[in-house]
Write an enzyme that holds these catalytic residues in place. Sequence first.
Site, mmCIF file in Angstrom:
data_model
loop_
_atom_site.group_PDB
_atom_site.id
_atom_site.type_symbol
_atom_site.label_atom_id
_atom_site.label_comp_id
_atom_site.label_asym_id
_atom_site.label_seq_id
_atom_site.Cartn_x
_atom_site.Cartn_y
_atom_site.Cartn_z
ATOM 1 N N CYS A 171 24.489 62.115 -8.759
ATOM 2 C CA CYS A 171 23.813 62.019 -10.301
ATOM 3 C C CYS A 171 22.597 62.345 -10.171
ATOM 4 C CB CYS A 171 23.755 60.608 -10.472
ATOM 5 S SG CYS A 171 22.475 59.436 -9.609
ATOM 6 N N PHE B 213 4.566 41.529 8.852
ATOM 7 C CA PHE B 213 4.255 41.827 7.844
ATOM 8 C C PHE B 213 2.835 41.135 7.452
ATOM 9 C CE2 PHE B 213 7.605 44.455 5.919
ATOM 10 C CZ PHE B 213 8.640 43.911 6.996
ATOM 11 N N HIS C 73 18.046 40.409 3.820
ATOM 12 C CA HIS C 73 17.176 41.360 3.190
ATOM 13 C C HIS C 73 17.775 42.898 3.494
ATOM 14 C CE1 HIS C 73 13.663 38.317 3.155
ATOM 15 N NE2 HIS C 73 14.794 38.091 2.500
ATOM 16 N N THR D 21 8.341 41.944 16.976
ATOM 17 C CA THR D 21 6.927 42.572 17.222
ATOM 18 C C THR D 21 6.955 42.594 18.829
ATOM 19 O OG1 THR D 21 6.181 40.215 17.582
ATOM 20 C CG2 THR D 21 5.835 41.318 15.496
ATOM 21 N N SER E 136 7.112 33.574 8.942
ATOM 22 C CA SER E 136 6.193 32.947 8.106
ATOM 23 C C SER E 136 6.628 31.991 7.036
ATOM 24 C CB SER E 136 5.043 33.906 7.363
ATOM 25 O OG SER E 136 5.763 34.691 6.476
ATOM 26 N N CYS F 134 22.834 55.492 -9.236
ATOM 27 C CA CYS F 134 24.055 55.290 -9.502
ATOM 28 C C CYS F 134 24.826 54.556 -8.142
ATOM 29 C CB CYS F 134 25.121 56.709 -9.424
ATOM 30 S SG CYS F 134 25.007 57.443 -7.913
ATOM 31 N N ALA G 52 10.288 38.872 11.158
ATOM 32 C CA ALA G 52 9.591 40.063 11.752
ATOM 33 C C ALA G 52 9.114 39.852 12.883
ATOM 34 C CB ALA G 52 8.767 40.580 10.786
HETATM 35 C C1 BV8 Z 1 14.485 36.939 -5.277
HETATM 36 C C2 BV8 Z 1 12.744 44.003 2.619
HETATM 37 C C3 BV8 Z 1 15.720 36.361 -7.112
HETATM 38 C C4 BV8 Z 1 12.116 45.167 2.508
HETATM 39 C C5 BV8 Z 1 11.761 42.006 2.142
HETATM 40 C C6 BV8 Z 1 6.369 33.626 -6.812
HETATM 41 C C7 BV8 Z 1 6.510 32.639 -5.883
HETATM 42 C C8 BV8 Z 1 7.575 32.286 -5.300
HETATM 43 C C9 BV8 Z 1 8.417 33.491 -5.036
HETATM 44 C C10 BV8 Z 1 8.192 34.484 -5.962
HETATM 45 C C11 BV8 Z 1 7.264 34.674 -6.789
HETATM 46 N N1 BV8 Z 1 7.331 35.915 -7.203
HETATM 47 C C12 BV8 Z 1 8.549 36.475 -6.658
HETATM 48 C C13 BV8 Z 1 8.886 35.920 -5.951
HETATM 49 C C14 BV8 Z 1 10.168 35.872 -5.229
HETATM 50 C C15 BV8 Z 1 10.022 36.906 -4.151
HETATM 51 C C16 BV8 Z 1 8.977 36.185 -2.964
HETATM 52 O O1 BV8 Z 1 9.265 35.428 -2.153
HETATM 53 N N2 BV8 Z 1 7.810 36.608 -3.199
HETATM 54 C C17 BV8 Z 1 6.902 36.053 -2.201
HETATM 55 C C18 BV8 Z 1 6.217 37.181 -1.349
HETATM 56 C C19 BV8 Z 1 5.860 35.050 -2.772
HETATM 57 N N3 BV8 Z 1 11.330 37.046 -3.550
HETATM 58 C C20 BV8 Z 1 12.008 37.939 -3.880
HETATM 59 O O2 BV8 Z 1 11.588 38.760 -4.635
HETATM 60 C C21 BV8 Z 1 13.458 37.933 -3.121
HETATM 61 N N4 BV8 Z 1 14.248 38.167 -4.464
HETATM 62 O O3 BV8 Z 1 13.761 35.942 -5.244
HETATM 63 O O4 BV8 Z 1 15.559 37.414 -6.255
HETATM 64 C C22 BV8 Z 1 14.566 36.477 -7.969
HETATM 65 C C23 BV8 Z 1 14.123 37.932 -8.219
HETATM 66 C C24 BV8 Z 1 12.860 37.664 -9.291
HETATM 67 C C25 BV8 Z 1 12.293 36.610 -9.441
HETATM 68 C C26 BV8 Z 1 12.584 35.524 -9.158
HETATM 69 C C27 BV8 Z 1 13.831 35.378 -8.403
HETATM 70 C C28 BV8 Z 1 13.712 39.194 -2.346
HETATM 71 C C29 BV8 Z 1 12.782 39.000 -1.142
HETATM 72 C C30 BV8 Z 1 13.120 40.068 -0.250
HETATM 73 C C31 BV8 Z 1 12.021 41.196 -0.238
HETATM 74 N N5 BV8 Z 1 12.309 42.228 0.930
HETATM 75 N N6 BV8 Z 1 11.808 43.021 2.830
HETATM 76 C C32 BV8 Z 1 11.415 45.929 3.526
HETATM 77 O O5 BV8 Z 1 11.739 45.266 4.676
HETATM 78 O O6 BV8 Z 1 10.517 46.243 3.345
HETATM 79 S S1 BV8 Z 1 10.963 40.799 2.439
HETATM 80 C C33 BV8 Z 1 9.736 40.969 3.689
HETATM 81 O O7 BV8 Z 1 9.053 39.647 4.021
HETATM 82 C C34 BV8 Z 1 10.437 41.327 5.100
HETATM 83 O O8 BV8 Z 1 11.733 41.627 5.017
HETATM 84 C C35 BV8 Z 1 10.322 40.001 5.916
HETATM 85 O O9 BV8 Z 1 11.532 39.652 6.440
HETATM 86 C C36 BV8 Z 1 10.105 39.017 5.041
HETATM 87 C C37 BV8 Z 1 9.626 37.713 5.421
HETATM 88 O O10 BV8 Z 1 8.457 38.074 6.411
HETATM 89 P P1 BV8 Z 1 8.530 37.562 7.606
HETATM 90 O O11 BV8 Z 1 9.841 37.932 8.409
HETATM 91 O O12 BV8 Z 1 8.442 36.272 7.917
HETATM 92 O O13 BV8 Z 1 7.444 38.274 8.445
HETATM 93 P P2 BV8 Z 1 5.716 37.845 8.301
HETATM 94 O O14 BV8 Z 1 5.064 38.886 8.677
HETATM 95 O O15 BV8 Z 1 5.642 37.124 6.934
HETATM 96 O O16 BV8 Z 1 5.806 36.493 9.593
HETATM 97 C C38 BV8 Z 1 6.229 37.069 10.950
HETATM 98 C C39 BV8 Z 1 5.644 35.583 11.485
HETATM 99 O O17 BV8 Z 1 6.099 35.937 12.915
HETATM 100 C C40 BV8 Z 1 4.149 35.242 11.661
HETATM 101 O O18 BV8 Z 1 4.173 33.937 11.246
HETATM 102 C C41 BV8 Z 1 3.817 35.652 13.058
HETATM 103 O O19 BV8 Z 1 2.636 34.786 13.450
HETATM 104 C C42 BV8 Z 1 5.033 35.434 13.804
HETATM 105 N N7 BV8 Z 1 5.082 36.249 15.031
HETATM 106 C C43 BV8 Z 1 4.672 37.458 15.303
HETATM 107 N N8 BV8 Z 1 4.997 37.917 16.449
HETATM 108 C C44 BV8 Z 1 5.617 37.074 17.031
HETATM 109 C C45 BV8 Z 1 5.720 35.777 16.124
HETATM 110 N N9 BV8 Z 1 6.068 34.786 16.570
HETATM 111 C C46 BV8 Z 1 6.792 34.683 17.742
HETATM 112 N N10 BV8 Z 1 7.016 35.513 18.500
HETATM 113 C C47 BV8 Z 1 6.084 36.676 18.196
HETATM 114 N N11 BV8 Z 1 6.230 37.636 19.165
#
Ligand code: BV8
Length: 375
Positions: free
Chosen positions: A286, A173, A257, A166, A325, A268, A162
Site C-alpha cells: 500500500c 529506559f 510489548h 543491561t 521499574s 495496512c 529492560a
Molecule cells: C496501553 C515498546 C491501553 C517500545 C514500550 C497515564 C498514567 C498511567 C498509564 C498511562 C498514562 N498515560 C498512558 C498510559 C498508559 C501507558 C503507560 O503506562 N505509560 C506510562 C509511561 C505512564 N501504557 C501504554 O500506553 C500501554 N498501552 O495502556 O494500552 C491504553 C491505551 C491508551 C490509554 C490508556 C490505555 C503500552 C505500553 C507499552 C509501551 N511500549 N516499549 C520500545 O521498546 O521502544 S514500554 C517501555 O517501557 C519498554 O518496553 C519497557 O519494557 C517498558 C518498561 O520499562 P522497564 O522494562 O521497566 O525499563 P525501565 O528502564 O523503566 O526499568 C529498568 C529497571 O531495571 C530499573 O529500575 C533499573 O534500576 C533496573 N536495572 C537496570 N539494570 C539492572 C537492573 N536491575 C537488575 N539488574 C540489572 N543489571
Amino acid sequence: MNKAMENDWQTILSLGAEGGSITLLGKEQHSGEWVFKKAVNEMNFDDLEDESFQPTKSTEKVCTLKSPISNRGNEATSWEKAIKLLDHYPWPMLNPREVHPAFRKRVWSALQKEVKGKYGDRINSYRLKKWSSLCLPEYSPKVDTLSKWLQNSTHTTILTGAGMSTESNIPDFRSKEGWWNNIDPRTVATTDALRDDYDLFHEFYSMRINGLKQCKPNIGHDILADWEQKGLIQAIATQNVDGFHTLAGSKNIYELHGSIHKFRCGNCAMSAEEEDFLSESNCKYCGGKLRPGVVLFGEMLPEESWRDSLTHIQKSDLVIVIGTSLEVYPASQLPKMTNGKTVYINAEVDTTHHNFDLMIEGKAGEILKLVDELV
Ligand code: BV8
C-alpha cells in the site's frame, strides 16, 4: 578485623583447612595502593583434593600466624598478583573464614573465575554458601529464601524488563543511562511519532535494531532458560522487545510489548522484512510507512501474550519480577494479580513504591547466578 602483627597488615582473606591456614594479608600504602603478602601455616594439602572433605569443628581453631615460610614469591603489589599467590592451592575448596569488606567483590569475582576455570561443579553448595555469605552478605539470606521458594514452587512465572538486558550492554529506559533520559518517549515510541515525525521514529528504532546486533543474551537469560528446562519455572512474561530470552533458549515466552525483530506496514499491517524497514522502503502493498512490531505507547498489548501471561500469573505460587521499574501500565499490574509469593530483583528497590514478599537489590545476572548455585 584482626590487625596483623607488624605495620597494620590486615587480613584480606583467611582460609582454613586440616591443621592449618592460608592468609592473604594486605597493607594500604599512603598512596592508597595496597600491597599484599601470603602467610601459610602448617598446611598439608592432600586432604583438600578429596571432594568429600568437610571442615570439622577442629579446623576452625585459630592458627597463630607465623611469618611466611619463605619470603620469595610471597608478596604482591597488585590485587591480580595477590590472587596469583594462591595459585598453588585449591583455595576455593578451603574453608573461607574471613574476607576483608573492601575486597569482598574482588574475592567473589576471583572465586567465580577459579570455579568456572578449574572446579566447575566439584565445589559443593555447602562451600559456595559459605563463600557467598562472606563475600555477598547483603544477598545471601534472601538468596537462600528465594532458592527454597523456587524449589518448593509448583508453578513459577517470571516477569522481566529492560534491567534483564543491561548486562548485555543494552541500555534500559529509566535508569541514569536509560534511553528516556536523553529522548522523550513521546517523540519516538508513540503512534503520534510514527504518524507525524517518521524520520525521528525511524532513526530511533534503526539505532536500537543495529545496536542489538552487537549484543547477546547474558548469564541471567541463560539461567532462566536452564531453569525452564529443569521445570523450575513455567513461563516468562517480558516487556523486552530484544528477543534475548528466546535467543537464550527459553520456550514459554510472552512478549507483552511485541518484538523489534518483526516488521509490518503502519497502514495496512502487511508484514515486511527488517532490511525493508532499515532501508526506509515503503510498504510494497500500500506504499505505507513500515514500523517494527513493538507496542507503542497508546497501543493495546498483543491480546494473546497478555491473556496467557495473566493465566500463568494467576495460577502461580511464585512470581519473580526482574529488572523493571514497573512504571508502564498494564504490565506493571501483573505482580498484583497473583495469590502466590512475589519476589522483586532489581538494581534499584524503593520499598515505598514496591511491595513484594521478598526484595533483593542488585544485578539480575549476579543474583540469579547465586540462586542457581543453590538450586
Ligand atoms: C496501553 C515498546 C491501553 C517500545 C514500550 C497515564 C498514567 C498511567 C498509564 C498511562 C498514562 N498515560 C498512558 C498510559 C498508559 C501507558 C503507560 O503506562 N505509560 C506510562 C509511561 C505512564 N501504557 C501504554 O500506553 C500501554 N498501552 O495502556 O494500552 C491504553 C491505551 C491508551 C490509554 C490508556 C490505555 C503500552 C505500553 C507499552 C509501551 N511500549 N516499549 C520500545 O521498546 O521502544 S514500554 C517501555 O517501557 C519498554 O518496553 C519497557 O519494557 C517498558 C518498561 O520499562 P522497564 O522494562 O521497566 O525499563 P525501565 O528502564 O523503566 O526499568 C529498568 C529497571 O531495571 C530499573 O529500575 C533499573 O534500576 C533496573 N536495572 C537496570 N539494570 C539492572 C537492573 N536491575 C537488575 N539488574 C540489572 N543489571
